[in-house]
Design an enzyme around this catalytic site. Sequence first.
Site, PDB file in Angstrom:
ATOM      1  N   GLU A  31      38.285   9.228 103.018  1.00 16.57           N
ATOM      2  CA  GLU A  31      39.442   9.297 103.923  1.00 16.57           C
ATOM      3  C   GLU A  31      39.422  10.604 104.714  1.00 16.57           C
ATOM      4  OE1 GLU A  31      43.182   9.759 101.883  1.00 16.57           O
ATOM      5  OE2 GLU A  31      44.365   9.311 103.662  1.00 16.57           O
ATOM      6  N   LYS A  45      45.939   3.091 107.847  1.00 16.30           N
ATOM      7  CA  LYS A  45      46.600   3.261 106.544  1.00 16.30           C
ATOM      8  C   LYS A  45      48.034   2.749 106.629  1.00 16.30           C
ATOM      9  CE  LYS A  45      47.044   6.915 103.035  1.00 16.30           C
ATOM     10  NZ  LYS A  45      46.740   8.342 102.773  1.00 16.30           N
ATOM     11  N   CYS A  62      43.286   5.222 100.450  1.00 12.87           N
ATOM     12  CA  CYS A  62      43.978   5.983  99.397  1.00 12.87           C
ATOM     13  C   CYS A  62      45.279   5.322  98.925  1.00 12.87           C
ATOM     14  CB  CYS A  62      44.205   7.417  99.872  1.00 12.87           C
ATOM     15  SG  CYS A  62      44.402   8.584  98.511  1.00 12.87           S
TER      16      CYS A  62
END
Lengths: 314, 291
Positions: free
Chosen positions: B44, B111, B148
Amino acid sequence: MTEPEGAGRAPAARPADADPLFELPPELAIDTRVARRIMVEFIRGQLRQAGFERAVLGLSGGIDSAVVAYLVGEAIGPERLLCVLMPYRTSSPESLADAREVVDRLGCGSRTVDITGMVDGYFGRMDGERFEPAALGTEGRDASGLRRGNLMARMRMAVLYDQSAEWHGLVVGTGNKTEVLIGYSTHFGDDACAFDPVGDLYKSQLRQVAVDLGVPERIIAKPPSADLWPGQTDEAEVGFSYPELDRLLYWMVDRRRSPEELAERGFDPRFVDHVGRMVARSEFKRQVPPIAKLGPRTSGVDYLYPRRRPAPTS
Amino acid sequence: MQRRRIALAQLAPRLGRLDENLETHRRVLVEARSAGADLVVFPELGLTGYQLQDLSGEVAMRLDDERLLSLARETQACSAVVSFVEEAPDHRLFIAAALLEDGEVRHVHRKVYLPTYGLFDERRFFGAGEVVRATSSRLGVPLGLAVCEDFWHLPVPILLALDGAQVLVNVSSSPGRDVAAVNEVGLGTATSWRALMKTYAMLTTSFVVFCNRVGVDESVTFWGGSEVIGPDGETRFRAPLHDEGVFTVEIDLADVRRERIVLPVLRDERPEMVRRQLERVLRERAGGGRG
């Protein structure tokens, strides 16, 4: 006192049935191998981000600065570390001897700067029965131990930052989590640093790391002291032992327990109240001083950058 | 046998140094490709570093940014997942993971869950993605990308699997914390992540590929521990904690077929029932009362 299995490993030279060097509350047991790796990476990362290859720290002869010296030695090699020993005329000779032993064992650079002249040059000093005033005039005769201790800490800070310029290294902090939380430090004195690798370790946890690193046992076992006057110890001055203080802070701060819940856990409410006040009263020491908001963009408010950032490219 | 080689680039990006990180990505990508990797996964914000704060807008790239396109051009006959700050045409900033394949930007995942609590402050600087979608890939099976915190929310792995993904790829900048001695590997974060990923692999009967960065930004140290877990929940590979490196793992996609026939939990998933119940829950949470 029992230590859970897998907690801070003792060095091989020490028999398993030997008396423990210190008391360790079980909930504070950490995996020293992982903690050590994180701190070593942190030291390397901080220096790399800032573009420095060397470090400097004040080595007192106590456990905190000894642990940091070992960690920095592991992170960048002892030849890139300068330890500065800064005794005052009343400092205990044992402290200096312990600091020298750390330097000898590590093989790092070292330099001794006696701060007596700097401190006495402000407060003055007794020559036998006669007071010899200095920068502060006759007022210096009655200056409290607190004022003297604070000035010593700030003189050491001034020396460290001067040495840091000469050595081309960043000043590494040595304040542990216990003293950071209760504010047992001199603001802009011993708390001044570029970064602090051990500020999230309670004294009890730092002791585990010290054992793992092979810090001399005498340094681990002796009563912690700011050594600002003869016979001073942290625990006598603060009024609590480190294991009990660390346990309380752990449950209060890390595990967010209320005073009622802490009482149920067996902590004396007066102890809880007292330590709670110390933590609250020292909040300012843990933060950057606020700037009055006037303009469109203000440092620390809405101007937020990493501490070290690359210069913008055009 | 449908063997694929996956390279996990467990790198330590330099904070805010886009050009330097681009160069590292390019070098690792070229090396892994010549070593026969089918898929190279980067962490990331590997192109920018994590704790960007006000640097976010300064390192952002549009999807037509020449720097991104030139990195994509290095993916002839291979795939890569890279992550960066994406600037949308309307100037919203997103934490993005892109699938680069055969010289192009094939798919972008923004994300969807931005942690803004504890040590995280992502919502202050970034917009949240709205789409969870599997993507076809030259690996021969669809991939599901996640970033994540997306994996701290159950809907993401299940949506990706229902949309056809057989390999779930999570790229992370996970800060290591909690060194209590009671933790399995001495790090609470690693213990939690391993439990989550094993669970997702089992429940979606998919491969889970996790690439987490190492190195330090400001106060936090990222713990690495990149991993590949099989559709049976067994760990196929686990990278060391904190060490920088590129680790190659070979997987057999036939394992997915085998597992899904033996344990058809994904077949038995009931999305319509879930949708009906979700609609009811949403109605009631909005004050609609119980029907």
